[in-house]
Design an enzyme around this catalytic site. Structure first.
Site, PDB file in Angstrom:
ATOM      1  N   HIS A 131      -0.403   9.739   7.104  1.00  0.00           N
ATOM      2  CA  HIS A 131      -0.558   8.536   6.748  1.00  0.00           C
ATOM      3  C   HIS A 131      -1.661   7.954   7.383  1.00  0.00           C
ATOM      4  O   HIS A 131      -2.260   6.746   6.606  1.00  0.00           O
ATOM      5  CB  HIS A 131       0.504   8.204   6.213  1.00  0.00           C
ATOM      6  CG  HIS A 131       1.780   8.906   6.008  1.00  0.00           C
ATOM      7  ND1 HIS A 131       1.753   8.906   3.906  1.00  0.00           N
ATOM      8  CD2 HIS A 131       2.267  10.217   5.551  1.00  0.00           C
ATOM      9  CE1 HIS A 131       2.632   9.630   3.538  1.00  0.00           C
ATOM     10  NE2 HIS A 131       2.370  11.110   4.024  1.00  0.00           N
ATOM     11  N   ASP A 159       1.875   1.862   2.717  1.00  0.00           N
ATOM     12  CA  ASP A 159       2.390   2.458   2.272  1.00  0.00           C
ATOM     13  C   ASP A 159       2.921   3.745   1.387  1.00  0.00           C
ATOM     14  O   ASP A 159       4.155   2.838   1.338  1.00  0.00           O
ATOM     15  CB  ASP A 159       2.301   4.252   3.459  1.00  0.00           C
ATOM     16  CG  ASP A 159       2.344   5.422   3.597  1.00  0.00           C
ATOM     17  OD1 ASP A 159       3.171   5.628   2.689  1.00  0.00           O
ATOM     18  OD2 ASP A 159       1.460   5.937   3.218  1.00  0.00           O
TER      19      ASP A 159
END
Length: 137
Positions: free
Chosen positions: A23, A119
């Site tokens: 991520h 995210d």
């Protein structure tokens, strides 16, 4: 002092990645492009865990001027996790507790950036940004 004045005249955004190198890498690359190609000042917010890899540490410490890493304080999730829980469940708990305990204060300390890029696993940030009138993407 000149550097601070130059940063303050640039658009300022924050980028928040969930835990995990997969991520972090993609959003960090996006943040670099904002800095290098568009002259944006970026604070890259890192959710701190006890398991940050050496690769992640190295990646987060070799950045262009105008891209600053801000570590969110680590949180104790022992009360809401167990050893037999799936990793994704534990990561969700870490993200949720970290954002709940420190994101608002960090964003205020950063003087409310113009936007927060998040995210997929950090949607809890929407409510905090709404309270601070910070747009999210």
């Amino acid at each position: 002092m000149v550097e601070t004045a130059a940063k303050s005249s640039r658009p300022h955004v924050a980028v928040l990645a969930s835990s995990g190198l997969g991520h972090v890498v993609h959003l960090l690359e996006f943040a670099k492009r904002l800095v290098i190609n568009h002259g944006v000042h970026v604070n890259f917010l890192v959710i701190t865990t006890n398991e940050a890899s050496a690769a992640q540490e190295k990646l987060l410490r070799s950045l262009p001027d105008g891209l600053d890493v801000v570590d969110l304080p680590p949180v104790d999730v022992s009360a809401v996790t167990r050893d037999d829980m799936p990793v994704i469940t534990c990561l969700h708990a870490i993200v949720e507790e970290s954002l709940k305990s420190s994101l608002k204060a960090v964003l205020i300390e950063l003087c409310n950036p113009r936007a927060l890029v998040i995210d997929l696993f950090c949607t809890q940030a929407f409510e905090i940004c709404r309270q601070l009138s910070i747009p999210t993407t």
